[in-house]
Design an enzyme around this catalytic site. Structure first.
Site, PDB file in Angstrom:
ATOM      1  CG  ASP A  88     -53.098  10.416 -10.364  1.00 47.87           C
ATOM      2  OD1 ASP A  88     -54.035   9.930  -9.118  1.00 47.87           O
ATOM      3  OD2 ASP A  88     -52.457  10.639  -9.499  1.00 47.87           O
ATOM      4  CG  ASP A  90     -53.883  11.029  -3.614  1.00 50.47           C
ATOM      5  OD1 ASP A  90     -53.974  11.931  -3.050  1.00 50.47           O
ATOM      6  OD2 ASP A  90     -54.132  10.104  -3.700  1.00 50.47           O
ATOM      7  CD  GLU A  97     -49.711   9.465  -3.772  1.00 48.29           C
ATOM      8  OE1 GLU A  97     -50.854   8.666  -3.502  1.00 48.29           O
ATOM      9  OE2 GLU A  97     -49.044   9.763  -4.881  1.00 48.29           O
ATOM     10  NE  ARG A 133     -52.219   1.733  -0.092  1.00 51.33           N
ATOM     11  CZ  ARG A 133     -52.195   2.368  -1.505  1.00 51.33           C
ATOM     12  NH1 ARG A 133     -51.471   3.600  -1.758  1.00 51.33           N
ATOM     13  NH2 ARG A 133     -53.079   2.071  -2.595  1.00 51.33           N
ATOM     14  CB  SER A 176     -58.169  10.306  -7.360  1.00 51.84           C
ATOM     15  OG  SER A 176     -57.567   9.409  -6.254  1.00 51.84           O
ATOM     16  N   GLY A 177     -56.919   7.471  -7.430  1.00 53.04           N
ATOM     17  CA  GLY A 177     -57.098   5.746  -6.693  1.00 53.04           C
ATOM     18  C   GLY A 177     -57.894   5.816  -5.407  1.00 53.04           C
ATOM     19  CE  LYS A 221     -56.032   6.387 -11.202  1.00 57.09           C
ATOM     20  NZ  LYS A 221     -55.466   7.346 -11.118  1.00 57.09           N
ATOM     21  CG  ASP A 244     -47.943  10.214  -9.740  1.00 59.05           C
ATOM     22  OD1 ASP A 244     -47.174  10.718  -8.469  1.00 59.05           O
ATOM     23  OD2 ASP A 244     -49.625  10.574  -9.394  1.00 59.05           O
ATOM     24  CG  ASN A 247     -54.300   3.372 -10.524  1.00 59.17           C
ATOM     25  OD1 ASN A 247     -54.789   1.763 -10.811  1.00 59.17           O
ATOM     26  ND2 ASN A 247     -54.887   3.772  -9.720  1.00 59.17           N
TER      27      ASN A 247
END
Length: 297
Positions: A88, A90, A97, A133, A176-177, A221, A244, A247
């Site tokens: 991941d 962030d 983030e 967002r 990564s998201g 992922k 972390d 996700n």
């Protein structure tokens, strides 16, 4: 010995006295113990053992350590060095983030950060939360992306992790998201070989308030992990995943060694292995790398 317990502390904080109660506890549970092997004096050590389940050994070690700022991870001794890393970005490879920091340039950091927090703890659907967002950022100048990147900091040990594993033949990938704008730059800065994330849509001047579909999410992922392993002819036992947030749970659960890194409570509770107190170099010690083998920044 069939298994090994790796014990890692901040530099200078690990001693024989720290390890002694762990030895005593494992011995009381019936483990056959070997001699301590120091990977980095005062920082990391291996304790070989047999006749005890690795999950039992990890739990027992954590109990023996109490509140000490020390991480302990047990696993089979064979196949410790992984050939594929999926990480991941962030709050794992970078300290922030990036979406929250980007939102600051629209005056929306606190509002966006609250949605991020709930999403990362598994309280909200990730894709819906991401669309919500990003929609708030419609019309934001592309200059905000560069400004956000300039203030983004790498997590301590991030370069060492990617460069050391790469130097030893592993493929290191970001999953990564977040957004390709950032993952591409982090890949180059750290020495990853590939990056996989979401694409922000823009008109060349401002953000359009949306991302390209499909959303790169939890299942994407996991799919990236399994696809890369298959492409490289690797069994899942030869893979490592670290993250972390909620996700990351699917890839952490599927990897040969899945690690929750300074993770959200829902992730820390579910993962078999955790790094709570140390930087990303701990992921190298867990693989049996010695301090002299680590490619530092």
């Amino acid at each position: 010995m069939s298994h090994v317990l790796t014990i890692v502390a901040p530099p200078g904080r690990l001693s024989a006295e720290t390890i002694l109660p762990i030895r005593t506890t494992l011995h009381a549970l019936g483990a056959d113990l070997g001699a301590v092997d120091w990977l980095s004096p005062g920082e990391a050590a291996d304790l070989p053992f047999s006749l005890l389940n690795p999950d039992q050994a990890t739990a027992a070690a954590r109990t023996a350590l109490g509140d000490a700022p020390v991480d302990a991870i047990a696993q089979p001794a064979e196949g410790r060095r992984k050939r594929l890393l999926i990480a991941d970005m962030d709050s794992t490879i970078v300290t922030s983030e990036t979406l929250d920091e980007l939102a600051a340039y629209a005056g929306l950091k606190e509002k966006v950060a609250e949605i991020t927090r709930r999403s990362m703890n598994g309280e909200l659907d990730f894709a819906a939360a991401l669309r919500e967002r990003v929609a708030m950022l419609k019309g934001l100048s592309l200059g905000a992306l560069e400004a956000t990147w300039k203030q983004t900091e790498l997590m301590p040990g991030a370069k060492a992790l990617a460069r050391t594993m790469s130097a030893n033949g592993a493929h290191c990938a970001l999953a990564s998201g977040g957004f390709t704008y950032f993952t591409g730059r982090v890949m180059a800065a750290c020495g990853f070989q590939s990056h996989h994330s979401n694409v922000l849509v823009d008109n060349g001047k401002v953000l359009a308030g949306r991302v390209e579909e499909p959303i790169f999410d939890r299942e994407a992922k996991l799919a990236t992990l399994t696809r890369l392993a298959a492409e490289k002819g690797l069994p899942m036992a030869a893979t490592m995943a670290v993250g972390d947030g909620a996700n990351d749970l699917a890839m952490i659960g599927a990897a040969g060694l899945g690690i929750a890194y300074h993770a959200k409570p829902v992730v820390a509770a579910a993962a078999r292995a955790r790094v709570d107190h140390n930087d990303l170099r701990a992921l190298l010690f867990v693989q049996g790398y010695r301090a002299a083998e680590i490619v530092e920044d």
